[in-house]
Every structure is written in structure tokens, then in C-alpha cells.
Design a protein around this motif. Structure first.
Motif, PDB file in Angstrom:
ATOM      1  N   TYR A   1      24.517 -39.033 -33.636  1.00  9.57           N
ATOM      2  CA  TYR A   1      25.093 -40.198 -32.964  1.00  9.57           C
ATOM      3  C   TYR A   1      24.461 -40.308 -31.582  1.00  9.57           C
ATOM      4  O   TYR A   1      24.485 -39.338 -30.820  1.00  9.57           O
ATOM      5  N   LEU A   2      23.914 -41.487 -31.247  1.00  9.82           N
ATOM      6  CA  LEU A   2      23.316 -41.692 -29.929  1.00  9.82           C
ATOM      7  C   LEU A   2      24.358 -42.090 -28.891  1.00  9.82           C
ATOM      8  O   LEU A   2      24.089 -42.070 -27.698  1.00  9.82           O
ATOM      9  N   GLU A   3      25.521 -42.471 -29.363  1.00 13.32           N
ATOM     10  CA  GLU A   3      26.662 -42.742 -28.494  1.00 13.32           C
ATOM     11  C   GLU A   3      27.919 -42.395 -29.268  1.00 13.32           C
ATOM     12  O   GLU A   3      27.888 -42.267 -30.499  1.00 13.32           O
ATOM     13  N   HIS A   4      29.036 -42.256 -28.553  1.00 18.01           N
ATOM     14  CA  HIS A   4      30.259 -41.879 -29.261  1.00 18.01           C
ATOM     15  C   HIS A   4      30.661 -43.011 -30.207  1.00 18.01           C
ATOM     16  O   HIS A   4      30.722 -44.184 -29.786  1.00 18.01           O
ATOM     17  N   PRO A   5      30.916 -42.697 -31.483  1.00 21.82           N
ATOM     18  CA  PRO A   5      31.178 -43.758 -32.462  1.00 21.82           C
ATOM     19  C   PRO A   5      32.451 -44.559 -32.208  1.00 21.82           C
ATOM     20  O   PRO A   5      32.591 -45.675 -32.722  1.00 21.82           O
ATOM     21  N   ASN A   6      33.380 -44.033 -31.411  1.00 21.35           N
ATOM     22  CA  ASN A   6      34.613 -44.762 -31.122  1.00 21.35           C
ATOM     23  C   ASN A   6      34.574 -45.481 -29.783  1.00 21.35           C
ATOM     24  O   ASN A   6      34.979 -46.641 -29.695  1.00 21.35           O
ATOM     25  N   THR A   7      34.116 -44.781 -28.751  1.00 21.93           N
ATOM     26  CA  THR A   7      34.174 -45.347 -27.396  1.00 21.93           C
ATOM     27  C   THR A   7      32.854 -45.944 -26.927  1.00 21.93           C
ATOM     28  O   THR A   7      32.831 -46.667 -25.927  1.00 21.93           O
ATOM     29  N   GLY A   8      31.764 -45.628 -27.623  1.00 27.74           N
ATOM     30  CA  GLY A   8      30.457 -46.122 -27.201  1.00 27.74           C
ATOM     31  C   GLY A   8      29.885 -45.392 -26.001  1.00 27.74           C
ATOM     32  O   GLY A   8      28.836 -45.784 -25.468  1.00 27.74           O
ATOM     33  N   ALA A   9      30.544 -44.313 -25.560  1.00 22.55           N
ATOM     34  CA  ALA A   9      30.040 -43.557 -24.410  1.00 22.55           C
ATOM     35  C   ALA A   9      28.693 -42.921 -24.760  1.00 22.55           C
ATOM     36  O   ALA A   9      28.592 -42.234 -25.781  1.00 22.55           O
ATOM     37  N   PRO A  10      27.648 -43.133 -23.946  1.00 22.50           N
ATOM     38  CA  PRO A  10      26.330 -42.563 -24.247  1.00 22.50           C
ATOM     39  C   PRO A  10      26.273 -41.077 -23.929  1.00 22.50           C
ATOM     40  O   PRO A  10      27.025 -40.578 -23.088  1.00 22.50           O
ATOM     41  N   PHE A  11      25.378 -40.396 -24.612  1.00 25.03           N
ATOM     42  CA  PHE A  11      25.217 -38.953 -24.400  1.00 25.03           C
ATOM     43  C   PHE A  11      23.987 -38.687 -23.537  1.00 25.03           C
ATOM     44  O   PHE A  11      23.070 -37.974 -23.930  1.00 25.03           O
ATOM     45  N   ASP A  12      23.991 -39.267 -22.340  1.00 25.28           N
ATOM     46  CA  ASP A  12      22.822 -39.140 -21.465  1.00 25.28           C
ATOM     47  C   ASP A  12      23.191 -38.854 -20.014  1.00 25.28           C
ATOM     48  O   ASP A  12      22.349 -38.919 -19.120  1.00 25.28           O
ATOM     49  N   CYS A  13      24.473 -38.513 -19.768  1.00 25.05           N
ATOM     50  CA  CYS A  13      24.922 -38.293 -18.389  1.00 25.05           C
ATOM     51  C   CYS A  13      24.914 -36.808 -18.047  1.00 25.05           C
ATOM     52  O   CYS A  13      24.693 -35.951 -18.903  1.00 25.05           O
ATOM     53  N   LYS A  14      25.165 -36.503 -16.781  1.00 27.43           N
ATOM     54  CA  LYS A  14      25.279 -35.117 -16.339  1.00 27.43           C
ATOM     55  C   LYS A  14      26.749 -34.707 -16.284  1.00 27.43           C
ATOM     56  O   LYS A  14      27.619 -35.478 -15.891  1.00 27.43           O
ATOM     57  N   ILE A  15      27.000 -33.465 -16.679  1.00 27.47           N
ATOM     58  CA  ILE A  15      28.356 -32.912 -16.607  1.00 27.47           C
ATOM     59  C   ILE A  15      28.614 -32.454 -15.172  1.00 27.47           C
ATOM     60  O   ILE A  15      27.796 -31.723 -14.596  1.00 27.47           O
ATOM     61  N   PRO A  16      29.726 -32.844 -14.562  1.00 30.42           N
ATOM     62  CA  PRO A  16      29.981 -32.467 -13.167  1.00 30.42           C
ATOM     63  C   PRO A  16      30.437 -31.017 -13.008  1.00 30.42           C
ATOM     64  O   PRO A  16      31.053 -30.442 -13.905  1.00 30.42           O
ATOM     65  N   ASP A  17      30.086 -30.436 -11.862  1.00 26.24           N
ATOM     66  CA  ASP A  17      30.712 -29.187 -11.403  1.00 26.24           C
ATOM     67  C   ASP A  17      30.479 -27.994 -12.332  1.00 26.24           C
ATOM     68  O   ASP A  17      31.298 -27.073 -12.382  1.00 26.24           O
ATOM     69  N   LEU A  18      29.346 -27.970 -13.055  1.00 28.56           N
ATOM     70  CA  LEU A  18      29.121 -26.899 -14.018  1.00 28.56           C
ATOM     71  C   LEU A  18      28.829 -25.554 -13.360  1.00 28.56           C
ATOM     72  O   LEU A  18      29.064 -24.511 -13.973  1.00 28.56           O
ATOM     73  N   ASP A  19      28.307 -25.552 -12.146  1.00 30.04           N
ATOM     74  CA  ASP A  19      28.055 -24.271 -11.485  1.00 30.04           C
ATOM     75  C   ASP A  19      29.351 -23.503 -11.276  1.00 30.04           C
ATOM     76  O   ASP A  19      29.391 -22.271 -11.403  1.00 30.04           O
ATOM     77  N   ARG A  20      30.420 -24.231 -10.977  1.00 29.11           N
ATOM     78  CA  ARG A  20      31.713 -23.571 -10.797  1.00 29.11           C
ATOM     79  C   ARG A  20      32.224 -23.021 -12.136  1.00 29.11           C
ATOM     80  O   ARG A  20      32.847 -21.954 -12.183  1.00 29.11           O
ATOM     81  N   LEU A  21      31.937 -23.734 -13.207  1.00 24.81           N
ATOM     82  CA  LEU A  21      32.319 -23.224 -14.524  1.00 24.81           C
ATOM     83  C   LEU A  21      31.508 -21.977 -14.871  1.00 24.81           C
ATOM     84  O   LEU A  21      32.043 -21.013 -15.428  1.00 24.81           O
ATOM     85  N   ARG A  22      30.233 -21.977 -14.539  1.00 19.69           N
ATOM     86  CA  ARG A  22      29.402 -20.786 -14.811  1.00 19.69           C
ATOM     87  C   ARG A  22      29.948 -19.565 -14.072  1.00 19.69           C
ATOM     88  O   ARG A  22      29.994 -18.458 -14.617  1.00 19.69           O
ATOM     89  N   THR A  23      30.363 -19.769 -12.834  1.00 20.46           N
ATOM     90  CA  THR A  23      30.922 -18.666 -12.042  1.00 20.46           C
ATOM     91  C   THR A  23      32.195 -18.132 -12.690  1.00 20.46           C
ATOM     92  O   THR A  23      32.393 -16.914 -12.821  1.00 20.46           O
ATOM     93  N   LEU A  24      33.056 -19.038 -13.131  1.00 18.40           N
ATOM     94  CA  LEU A  24      34.297 -18.629 -13.785  1.00 18.40           C
ATOM     95  C   LEU A  24      34.010 -17.911 -15.097  1.00 18.40           C
ATOM     96  O   LEU A  24      34.636 -16.890 -15.413  1.00 18.40           O
ATOM     97  N   ALA A  25      33.053 -18.429 -15.865  1.00 20.22           N
ATOM     98  CA  ALA A  25      32.713 -17.809 -17.148  1.00 20.22           C
ATOM     99  C   ALA A  25      32.210 -16.386 -16.961  1.00 20.22           C
ATOM    100  O   ALA A  25      32.548 -15.488 -17.742  1.00 20.22           O
ATOM    101  N   ARG A  26      31.404 -16.160 -15.945  1.00 21.48           N
ATOM    102  CA  ARG A  26      30.894 -14.803 -15.681  1.00 21.48           C
ATOM    103  C   ARG A  26      32.032 -13.880 -15.239  1.00 21.48           C
ATOM    104  O   ARG A  26      32.067 -12.696 -15.601  1.00 21.48           O
ATOM    105  N   LYS A  27      32.962 -14.409 -14.464  1.00 22.15           N
ATOM    106  CA  LYS A  27      34.107 -13.615 -14.007  1.00 22.15           C
ATOM    107  C   LYS A  27      34.916 -13.123 -15.201  1.00 22.15           C
ATOM    108  O   LYS A  27      35.325 -11.954 -15.262  1.00 22.15           O
ATOM    109  N   ILE A  28      35.129 -13.990 -16.161  1.00 14.30           N
ATOM    110  CA  ILE A  28      35.869 -13.608 -17.364  1.00 14.30           C
ATOM    111  C   ILE A  28      35.010 -12.721 -18.255  1.00 14.30           C
ATOM    112  O   ILE A  28      35.457 -11.691 -18.767  1.00 14.30           O
ATOM    113  N   GLY A  29      33.758 -13.125 -18.461  1.00  9.93           N
ATOM    114  CA  GLY A  29      32.865 -12.396 -19.352  1.00  9.93           C
ATOM    115  C   GLY A  29      32.661 -10.947 -18.961  1.00  9.93           C
ATOM    116  O   GLY A  29      32.493 -10.078 -19.835  1.00  9.93           O
ATOM    117  N   ASN A  30      32.673 -10.672 -17.680  1.00  2.56           N
ATOM    118  CA  ASN A  30      32.479  -9.292 -17.224  1.00  2.56           C
ATOM    119  C   ASN A  30      33.676  -8.395 -17.519  1.00  2.56           C
ATOM    120  O   ASN A  30      33.607  -7.179 -17.328  1.00  2.56           O
TER     121      ASN A  30
END
Length: 369
Positions: free
Chosen positions: A278-307
Motif C-alpha cells: 500500500y502506497l498510502e493507508h487504505p482507509n485514511t489515505g495517509a502517505p507513508f513518506d513522512c518522518k516519525i517524530p522524537d525517535l531519538d528519545r525512543l531509542r534512549t528508552l529502548a536501550r534503558k529497558i533492553g539493558n
């Protein structure tokens, strides 16, 4: 691998026979399961069986030859025809299940940490969903895991703010038996039918994720790997999972997923459980070409848990971004990783660590111990 088992000097004849039979059973089971899945994928998308370049297929078979005399090319071909990327380091699904994962997870007791009723005991409060009530092996427990009873659950059911989530706290996958509960009568009815469950707050997601599919909690799946060389923790890849047609975000429930590139952007398409793009969401039409916000903070949290996860060198986290801009972890998964999220995005599941994983699993294979 069968030859290595049979000629391994440190195994007794009895152990060689036992391990050979166990390995044969696991190999056959994995092949049967993935043959069945890929039969469905190829029935829906016949062009995915198109071969890759002959050299790539030859290199692929050679790379995985220590585990199979002739590696199944289906995973490679499907991944290439979805993503456009030919890479011999794509892991055959059956080899991952029968050889790689059970070698990288050295102790089955690690699954204890994935029991949802224990998340807020293992990790600081506020990271995982807030617990409201539990039932473990038939016993009722309050949010602090203190012994309780059904009368207390009845009282709580009248006081809490709905909606809430009631889900199995163990032995579940793919969004199975997760219920959004809207009133006390519904909560008590579901609770009476289950020996193991947790009642949790229902997290409201951020508007950024709401736009893809507002009827589901849309989550980021992160895959982590603890290096067999130096124990350093790495985030292998991430994918955004979304509901479709009112489903949960899990692909087995009908959802779709899209790979997240290293620059935090979506890779332009999503796939469902049969690999349909699907090049866009089949229900909402949202395209799959944007950036996800604030992922560096998620990476930090994931490492904290993963360790804090031990006895498993590969595992995954499900995360959501709440309406207050906080990353929350929904689940921790120690078994049955969906390696296709990365591979259908054109990236081998272990990426730059593929060679070290192969070498480790050849020399330390679970069936050699």
C-alpha cells in the motif's frame, strides 16, 4: 548442521541422537509453517516468486549452507520483489525459527520478563501502561500484585474510568484476545472467562499517529540485539504498525506495517500479512513518506529497558507515542520476532551484524549443547 551434531566430540551418543531428533523436529516444523505462510503470500501476489539475480541466489545459498544444504529461496525472493533490494544476507524464515533464535535465546526462563502483569515491577512506573487489576493462574491480585478477590474486582469495576484494556498477561501474540472494555458489566464478564489477564489503562495516542488509523493504537516495533562479541546493545530496526478497517495494529489482526529508515522516515509503502503493498493507508489515505517524530528519545528508552533483559540476545519492544508527547512501551517480546518487517523493507534482519550472528550460531548452535 546434522553432521556437526553427529560428529561433535563433546556430545555422548545418547545426546547426539536426542539432539538430532529434536533438531529434525524443529526444522520440519519451521519449514511446514513457513511453507504454509508463503503459499498464501504467493497465491495473493504471484509475481513475488520471480527469481533474483542468479549470483545473489547463489551467494544466499552459500551463506546459509551451514544450516541447510540448499536454503529455501522464498524469503529472499519475496523480500526482493516487495522492496526492490536483492541481498543474500536476507535470513530464510525457517532458518531463523529453527536455528538462529533458539541459539540466541539461551534460557527459556527469559520469557518470564515478558509477562505483562510484571512490567511495572521490573521497570520504572510510567513507562508501561498503568495496571489496574490482575489475575494470575486463577488468583486475583490488585495493581500492586497483592492478593485480592473477585469482590474487590467488582468494586473496582464500578469505580474506574472507561474505556480500559483487558488482555492476556502471558502466552499471547498478534493482538490475540485483547479487548477494549467500555463498562463494568463487560469487564466482569470477560474476567470470569480467563485465568490469566491484566486490566490496564487505555493510552490515548498522539495526533501524529492518530492520522494513520484512529481506531487502533498505532505502535512502533523495535528489534534489539545484544552482540555475541561484546554484549553491546543495538537497535536493529523499527517499523510502524497500523490498524486497517477497524482492526488492531497487529498484522495477524488485519493491520499493516511500514519499515522505518535510518533517517527516521517511512520507506514509502506498507504491507499486510500477505505482503500486499500500500502506497498510502487504505482507509485514511495517509502517505507513508513522512518522518516519525522524537525517535531519538525512543531509542534512549529502548536501550534503558533492553539493558535489563538477560538470557536473550534478540528481543523486541512495542512502543506508542501518547497524547502528551511521551513514549510508552506496550509490550516486551522475547520470542517469535517478525523479521519480515525489516526484510520486506529491503534490510536483512541482523543488518551489519549478520556475519557475526551466523558465525556464532554455527559454533554455538543450540543442538550442539
Amino acid at each position: 548442521m546434522f553432521k556437526k551434531i553427529l560428529f561433535h566430540k563433546e556430545l555422548s551418543p545418547k545426546k547426539k541422537m536426542k539432539n538430532s531428533l529434536l533438531y529434525l523436529s524443529r526444522v520440519r516444523g519451521a519449514k511446514k509453517a513457513w511453507d504454509k505462510r508463503y503459499d498464501r503470500v504467493l497465491a495473493a501476489n504471484k509475481k513475488y516468486s520471480t527469481p533474483c539475480e542468479s549470483q545473489v541466489e547463489s551467494d544466499h545459498e552459500k551463506l546459509w549452507s551451514d544450516f541447510r544444504r540448499k536454503a529455501d529461496l522464498t524469503t529472499l525472493r519475496v523480500s526482493k520483489n516487495i522492496s526492490g533490494v536483492s541481498n543474500p544476507k536476507i535470513i530464510p524464515e525457517d532458518i531463523y525459527v529453527a536455528d538462529i533464535e533458539p541459539t540466541l535465546i539461551t534460557d527459556k526462563s527469559v520469557d518470564y520478563i515478558s509477562i505483562k502483569s510484571f512490567y511495572n515491577r521490573w521497570f520504572p512506573e510510567g513507562i508501561f501502561p498503568k495496571d489496574l487489576f490482575h489475575r494470575i493462574d486463577g488468583q486475583y491480585l490488585d495493581r500492586n500484585l497483592e492478593v485480592s478477590n473477585y469482590n474487590e474486582l467488582q468494586r473496582l469495576a464500578k469505580q474506574i474510568t472507561y474505556p480500559v484494556i483487558l488482555k492476556p498477561n502471558k502466552d499471547t501474540y498478534g493482538g490475540m484476545d485483547i479487548n477494549i472494555v467500555n463498562n463494568a458489566e463487560e469487564l466482569l464478564s470477560l474476567a470470569n472467562k480467563r485465568k490469566n489477564f491484566v486490566v490496564q489503562e487505555k493510552i490515548k495516542q498522539h495526533d501524529f499517529f492518530e492520522k494513520f488509523h484512529p481506531k487502533s493504537l498505532n505502535t512502533i516495533k523495535l528489534f534489539l540485539y545484544k552482540s555475541v562479541k561484546n554484549d553491546q546493545l543495538h537497535i536493529l530496526s523499527m517499523a510502524l504498525r497500523m490498524g486497517k478497517n477497524g482492526s488492531l495494529d497487529n498484522e495477524s489482526a488485519g493491520g499493516v506495517s511500514t519499515f522505518i529508515r535510518d533517517d527516521d522516515s517511512l520507506n514509502g509503502y506498507a504491507v499486510d500479512k500477505l505482503g500486499t503493498k500500500y502506497l498510502e493507508h487504505p482507509n485514511t489515505g495517509a502517505p507513508f513518506d513522512c518522518k516519525i517524530p522524537d525517535l531519538d528519545r525512543l531509542r534512549t528508552l529502548a536501550r534503558k529497558i533492553g539493558n535489563k533483559v538477560f538470557f536473550a540476545r534478540v528481543f523486541a519492544l512495542d512502543a506508542c507515542y501518547d497524547n502528551e508527547g511521551n513514549w510508552r512501551i506496550i509490550e516486551l517480546n522475547t520470542y517469535g520476532q517478525s523479521i519480515r518487517f525489516a526484510q520486506y523493507g529491503g534490510q536483512p534482519f541482523f543488518g551489519e551484524f549478520t556475519d557475526e550472528v551466523i558465525e556464532h550460531c554455527k559454533e554455538n548452535h543450540w543442538a550442539l549443547n
